[in-house]
Design an enzyme around this catalytic site. Structure first.
Site, PDB file in Angstrom:
ATOM      1  CG  LEU A   1       2.039   2.490 -10.876  1.00 37.93           C
ATOM      2  CD1 LEU A   1       3.388   1.943 -11.356  1.00 37.93           C
ATOM      3  CD2 LEU A   1       0.905   1.841 -11.673  1.00 37.93           C
ATOM      4  CG  HIS A   2      -2.487   0.383  -5.779  1.00 38.91           C
ATOM      5  ND1 HIS A   2      -2.689  -0.958  -6.038  1.00 38.91           N
ATOM      6  CD2 HIS A   2      -3.474   1.032  -6.434  1.00 38.91           C
ATOM      7  CE1 HIS A   2      -3.751  -1.112  -6.795  1.00 38.91           C
ATOM      8  NE2 HIS A   2      -4.247   0.087  -7.072  1.00 38.91           N
TER       9      HIS A   2
ATOM     10  CG  HIS B   1      -1.111  -0.743 -10.298  1.00 41.00           C
ATOM     11  ND1 HIS B   1      -1.502   0.245  -9.423  1.00 41.00           N
ATOM     12  CD2 HIS B   1      -2.023  -0.734 -11.302  1.00 41.00           C
ATOM     13  CE1 HIS B   1      -2.591   0.836  -9.882  1.00 41.00           C
ATOM     14  NE2 HIS B   1      -2.938   0.263 -11.012  1.00 41.00           N
TER      15      HIS B   1
ATOM     16  CD  GLN C   1     -10.360   3.578 -18.853  1.00 44.34           C
ATOM     17  OE1 GLN C   1      -9.585   3.238 -19.726  1.00 44.34           O
ATOM     18  NE2 GLN C   1     -10.443   2.923 -17.705  1.00 44.34           N
TER      19      GLN C   1
ATOM     20  CG  ASP D   1     -10.954  -2.983 -12.337  1.00 44.67           C
ATOM     21  OD1 ASP D   1     -11.819  -2.268 -11.820  1.00 44.67           O
ATOM     22  OD2 ASP D   1      -9.748  -2.756 -12.252  1.00 44.67           O
TER      23      ASP D   1
ATOM     24  CB  VAL E   1      -3.568  -6.835  -4.008  1.00 46.32           C
ATOM     25  CG1 VAL E   1      -2.562  -6.603  -2.884  1.00 46.32           C
ATOM     26  CG2 VAL E   1      -2.966  -7.716  -5.103  1.00 46.32           C
TER      27      VAL E   1
ATOM     28  CB  SER F   1      -8.921   1.098  -5.624  1.00 42.95           C
ATOM     29  OG  SER F   1      -9.323   2.120  -6.509  1.00 42.95           O
ATOM     30  CB  SER F   2      -5.509   4.455  -8.409  1.00 39.26           C
ATOM     31  OG  SER F   2      -4.670   3.469  -8.930  1.00 39.26           O
ATOM     32  NE  ARG F   3     -12.018   4.808  -9.719  1.00 39.07           N
ATOM     33  CZ  ARG F   3     -12.883   5.558 -10.396  1.00 39.07           C
ATOM     34  NH1 ARG F   3     -13.769   6.262  -9.759  1.00 39.07           N
ATOM     35  NH2 ARG F   3     -12.864   5.581 -11.706  1.00 39.07           N
TER      36      ARG F   3
HETATM   37  O1  PAF Z   1      -7.854  -1.078 -15.324  1.00 39.42           O
HETATM   38  C1  PAF Z   1      -7.336  -0.038 -15.735  1.00 39.42           C
HETATM   39  O2  PAF Z   1      -6.459   0.576 -15.076  1.00 39.42           O
HETATM   40  C2  PAF Z   1      -7.761   0.562 -17.072  1.00 39.42           C
HETATM   41  O3  PAF Z   1      -9.121   0.333 -17.312  1.00 39.42           O
HETATM   42  C3  PAF Z   1      -6.900   0.054 -18.253  1.00 39.42           C
HETATM   43  C4  PAF Z   1      -7.059  -1.437 -18.440  1.00 39.42           C
HETATM   44  C5  PAF Z   1      -5.436   0.403 -18.012  1.00 39.42           C
HETATM   45  C6  PAF Z   1      -7.366   0.722 -19.540  1.00 39.42           C
HETATM   46  O4  PAF Z   1      -7.214   2.100 -19.496  1.00 39.42           O
END
Ligand code: PAF
Length: 279
Positions: free
Chosen positions: A33-34, A37, A61, A150, A176, A185-187
């Site tokens: 989380l950042h 979130h 995914q 996203d 944000v 982004s978490s990345r």
């Molecule tokens: O945006 C995300 O973090 C993911 O795609 C989600 C919506 C939690 C689904 O795994």
């Protein structure tokens, strides 16, 4: 803050909140989380009486195992951040809990899942729409908040909820950004210092496009392409200018709201960013 790993216990908890007349919001995350979130959680708190958060790195995914393995995780930190925000409960399942029979039944938003980033990441959006459906069924939200970073994911979830008559109000939260403009982004933590610096080109190119007086799709596309190409560390995967609602590609004069969608890799880290521009 309650922490659940069991699906039935989570649903029972959500239903008992609703039985008490409380409006329930959910925020779905993959952890790491950042502040982005926390923005989702804070907006959810303004829309509901209780906020439920899920933390689940959804394997279906991810196209490549390496990307899944590299996904950052710090659950203790995540939980203390959520506790500090006054979140009601967290759902923290394992892949075996979520997919006891493996992934079989698929939810697919056909018109949106294979275009744009869906073409770059085959199967990604089907994985997202399927897990989001499952999480809605478990968390029973009245309202949910997704980040506008996203953009295609949010458009797809709105369409899925409409098409399948899901009783969930889907709200978006503007991107944000870090002080230098990079979308949170978490990345981002996986970027090398040089790539982190180079990645500022994404928001810079979007700022330029938005500030430009030009409202012609091809000219804006060229402007953005040139700006990003001037950054040697940027490996452009896609630059698209689309209708902001249908995500249909645009050509010529922009006469109604459009979205610029960027997908650019720095090293092995794929970053996305976007900006809605008006005519
Ligand atoms: O945006 C995300 O973090 C993911 O795609 C989600 C919506 C939690 C689904 O795994």
């Amino acid at each position: 803050m309650e922490i659940f790993t069991d699906k039935a216990a989570t649903r029972t908890h959500a239903l008992s909140l609703k039985a008490q007349g409380k409006r329930v919001a959910c925020v779905l995350t993959m952890g790491a989380l950042h502040d982005g979130h926390l923005g989702l959680v804070r907006k959810a708190q303004t829309l509901a009486d209780a906020v439920l958060v899920s933390i689940f790195v959804n394997p279906t995914q991810f196209g490549e195992q390496a990307d899944l393995d590299a996904y950052p995780s710090d659950t203790d930190r995540d939980l203390s951040m959520l506790r500090a925000e006054g979140v009601d409960a967290v759902f923290l399942p394992t892949p075996d809990i979520m997919y006891p029979d493996g992934p079989d039944t698929i939810v697919n938003v056909a018109s949106l899942s294979t275009i744009l980033q869906g073409a770059v990441r085959p199967g990604h959006f089907q994985g997202v729409s399927t897990v989001v459906t499952k999480l809605f069924n478990i968390l029973q939200p009245d309202v949910t908040v997704f980040g506008e970073k996203d953009f295609q994911q949010l458009a797809m979830i709105r369409k899925m909820v409409r098409d399948l008559d899901m009783p969930v109000d889907v709200q978006g939260l503007p991107i944000v950004r870090e002080p230098d403009g990079l979308a949170m982004s978490s990345r981002n933590v996986r970027l090398t210092p040089k790539d982190r610096d180079a990645a500022r080109v994404l928001s810079r190119s979007l700022d330029q496009a938005e500030a430009s007086t030009v409202r012609d799709a091809e000219t804006l596309q060229n402007l953005i392409t040139e700006t990003i190409a001037a950054e040697p560390r940027a490996d452009v995967k896609s630059i698209d200018i689309c209708d902001a609602t249908t995500l249909a590609p645009l050509t010529g004069a922009i006469t109604h709201p459009a979205v610029i969608l960027l997908s650019v890799a720095f090293g092995d880290v794929l970053l996305i960013d976007n900006r809605v521009i008006t005519p």
